[in-house]
Design a protein around this motif. Structure first.
Motif, short mmCIF file in Angstrom:
data_model
loop_
_atom_site.label_atom_id
_atom_site.label_comp_id
_atom_site.label_asym_id
_atom_site.label_seq_id
_atom_site.Cartn_x
_atom_site.Cartn_y
_atom_site.Cartn_z
N PRO A 24 87.66 59.16 -7.66
CA PRO A 24 87.90 60.54 -7.86
C PRO A 24 88.73 60.89 -9.14
CG PRO A 24 89.85 59.29 -6.54
CD PRO A 24 88.59 58.39 -6.87
N GLU A 25 88.85 60.10 -9.97
CA GLU A 25 89.43 60.16 -11.14
C GLU A 25 88.61 60.99 -12.19
OE1 GLU A 25 91.72 56.13 -11.37
OE2 GLU A 25 91.19 56.92 -13.23
N PRO A 26 89.13 62.05 -13.09
CA PRO A 26 88.33 62.72 -13.90
C PRO A 26 88.10 61.97 -14.98
CG PRO A 26 90.60 63.30 -14.30
CD PRO A 26 90.41 62.38 -12.77
N ARG A 27 87.12 62.15 -15.59
CA ARG A 27 86.20 61.36 -16.60
C ARG A 27 86.94 61.47 -18.16
NH1 ARG A 27 85.54 58.35 -14.02
NH2 ARG A 27 83.40 57.82 -12.65
N ARG A 28 87.50 62.91 -18.26
CA ARG A 28 87.90 63.09 -19.54
C ARG A 28 89.36 62.16 -19.81
NH1 ARG A 28 89.13 69.19 -20.47
NH2 ARG A 28 87.05 69.18 -20.41
N GLY A 29 89.08 61.32 -21.08
CA GLY A 29 90.33 60.45 -21.51
C GLY A 29 90.66 59.25 -20.37
N ARG A 30 89.82 59.35 -19.36
CA ARG A 30 90.11 58.25 -18.33
C ARG A 30 91.55 57.93 -17.90
NH1 ARG A 30 85.79 56.12 -16.47
NH2 ARG A 30 83.95 55.85 -17.80
N PRO A 31 92.41 59.04 -17.56
CA PRO A 31 94.06 58.73 -17.52
C PRO A 31 94.14 57.83 -16.19
CG PRO A 31 93.17 61.02 -16.35
CD PRO A 31 92.34 60.30 -17.03
N ARG A 32 95.34 56.90 -16.48
CA ARG A 32 95.58 56.23 -15.57
C ARG A 32 96.16 57.09 -14.15
NH1 ARG A 32 96.22 50.84 -16.69
NH2 ARG A 32 97.89 50.55 -15.21
N SER A 33 95.97 56.54 -13.03
CA SER A 33 96.29 57.57 -11.86
C SER A 33 97.22 56.62 -10.74
CB SER A 33 95.26 57.74 -11.07
OG SER A 33 95.59 58.39 -9.77
N ALA A 34 98.37 57.14 -10.89
CA ALA A 34 99.44 56.38 -10.02
C ALA A 34 98.96 56.43 -8.61
CB ALA A 34 100.98 57.17 -9.93
N ALA A 35 98.26 57.52 -8.02
CA ALA A 35 97.60 57.56 -6.95
C ALA A 35 96.64 56.71 -6.50
CB ALA A 35 97.31 58.86 -6.55
N ALA A 36 95.80 56.38 -7.49
CA ALA A 36 94.73 55.53 -7.46
C ALA A 36 95.33 53.92 -7.32
CB ALA A 36 93.74 55.34 -8.55
N GLU A 37 96.31 53.77 -8.17
CA GLU A 37 97.04 52.40 -8.12
C GLU A 37 97.63 52.01 -6.82
OE1 GLU A 37 99.66 51.33 -11.29
OE2 GLU A 37 97.96 52.09 -12.87
N ARG A 38 98.38 53.10 -6.22
CA ARG A 38 98.82 53.07 -4.93
C ARG A 38 97.77 52.53 -3.76
NH1 ARG A 38 103.26 51.01 -3.82
NH2 ARG A 38 101.81 49.77 -2.50
N ALA A 39 96.77 53.35 -4.00
CA ALA A 39 95.65 53.27 -2.93
C ALA A 39 95.15 51.78 -3.13
CB ALA A 39 94.64 54.29 -3.10
N ILE A 40 94.91 51.32 -4.18
CA ILE A 40 94.27 50.06 -4.52
C ILE A 40 95.34 48.96 -3.77
CG2 ILE A 40 93.74 48.21 -6.17
CD1 ILE A 40 92.62 50.86 -7.96
N LEU A 41 96.64 49.06 -4.23
CA LEU A 41 97.68 48.16 -3.74
C LEU A 41 97.66 47.95 -2.16
CD1 LEU A 41 100.41 48.60 -6.13
CD2 LEU A 41 98.94 46.79 -6.01
N ASP A 42 97.54 49.20 -1.63
CA ASP A 42 97.67 49.63 -0.24
C ASP A 42 96.32 49.28 0.60
OD1 ASP A 42 100.25 50.81 -0.36
OD2 ASP A 42 99.52 52.76 -0.09
N ALA A 43 95.50 49.18 -0.19
CA ALA A 43 93.90 48.52 0.28
C ALA A 43 94.14 47.14 0.69
CB ALA A 43 92.99 48.99 -0.55
N VAL A 44 94.58 46.44 -0.52
CA VAL A 44 94.54 45.19 -0.34
C VAL A 44 95.67 44.47 0.68
CG1 VAL A 44 95.58 42.96 -1.48
CG2 VAL A 44 94.17 44.82 -2.85
N ILE A 45 96.72 45.20 0.76
CA ILE A 45 97.79 44.91 1.85
C ILE A 45 97.04 45.23 3.24
CG2 ILE A 45 99.97 45.49 2.99
CD1 ILE A 45 100.96 46.26 -0.04
N ALA A 46 96.42 46.24 3.35
CA ALA A 46 95.66 46.46 4.72
C ALA A 46 94.83 45.60 4.95
CB ALA A 46 95.13 47.95 4.64
N LEU A 47 94.01 45.16 4.09
CA LEU A 47 93.03 44.03 4.45
C LEU A 47 93.62 42.64 4.64
CD1 LEU A 47 90.48 44.74 1.54
CD2 LEU A 47 90.08 44.93 3.76
#
Length: 219
Positions: A24-47
């Motif tokens: 879902p991240e926009p392409r311009r400048g490829r900004p880091r997304s705190a929401a995306a990082e949180r989703a990734i960490l939560d996904a690992v924990i859930a698995l």
């Protein structure tokens, strides 16, 4: 970096897991997304909570669970080892700030942090399971030791040196030995004797015993 990201994006598109559909991240400048990082960490924990072993988790599976593209993960972590270490750090209590100028006071803060991490690990079956799995994977344990344990040891040694310089501790003993004398009791209680109590006054008692010495008082 941009070239590497582009290559990963092209690989994802060939794999059918491209960021165009899942990232879902926009392409311009490829900004880091705190929401995306949180989703990734939560996904690992859930698995992991669902019973997936560390060795069985793939970047593809994690990305799919988090709802992001693989490139989103690779932009933040070079591989699974770095990601898993951040997952463990996220589950542990946050390391408290120290002044960086005090000696014994900073040492006390870091010892108390060891005690609270021990309590957290005892109360989390998942953390106990993760640490057991980490130790059976040398590359993962080496990453955790190098990026988490080693910096904490360096900080402790620096605090001991400041305490020695300030006249709070003896200057005729090896600094590493002094550090081991403070850390040893906490490691025994938190790692080697998981049934041992970790009362709130434990750090103060350890410090008082070391400063007072263990020889009987002669009157």
């Amino acid at each position: 970096m941009q070239g590497q990201d582009g290559e990963r994006d092209r690989c994802e598109a060939r794999d059918g897991d491209g960021p165009g559909a899942a990232d879902p991240e926009p392409r311009r400048g490829r900004p880091r997304s705190a929401a995306a990082e949180r989703a990734i960490l939560d996904a690992v924990i859930a698995l992991l909570e669902a019973g997936e072993p560390l060795a069985g988790l793939s970047i593809e599976r994690i990305a799919r669970t988090a709802g992001v593209g693989k490139a989103t993960i690779y932009r933040r972590w070079s591989g699974k080892e770095e990601l898993f270490v951040d997952v463990v750090r996220d589950m542990e209590p946050i390391d408290p700030p120290v002044s960086g100028t005090a000696g014994l006071a900073d040492l006390r803060v870091m010892l108390e942090s060891m005690r609270t991490r021990g309590l957290a690990q005892r109360s989390s079956v998942l953390l106990v399971n993760i640490f057991a799995q980490m130790k059976s994977h040398p590359k993962l344990w080496q990453e955790y030791s190098g990026t988490v344990i080693a910096p904490r040891r360096v900080a402790m040694l620096e605090a001991v040196r400041r305490a020695v310089a300030a006249g709070e501790l003896r200057d005729d003993l090896d600094v590493e030995l002094i550090d081991d004398l403070f850390v040893g009791p906490m490691l025994v209680r938190t790692v080697h004797r998981p049934e041992a109590p970790l009362p709130e006054d434990l750090v103060d008692r350890v410090i008082a015993a070391l400063l007072g010495g263990l020889a009987p008082v002669r009157v």
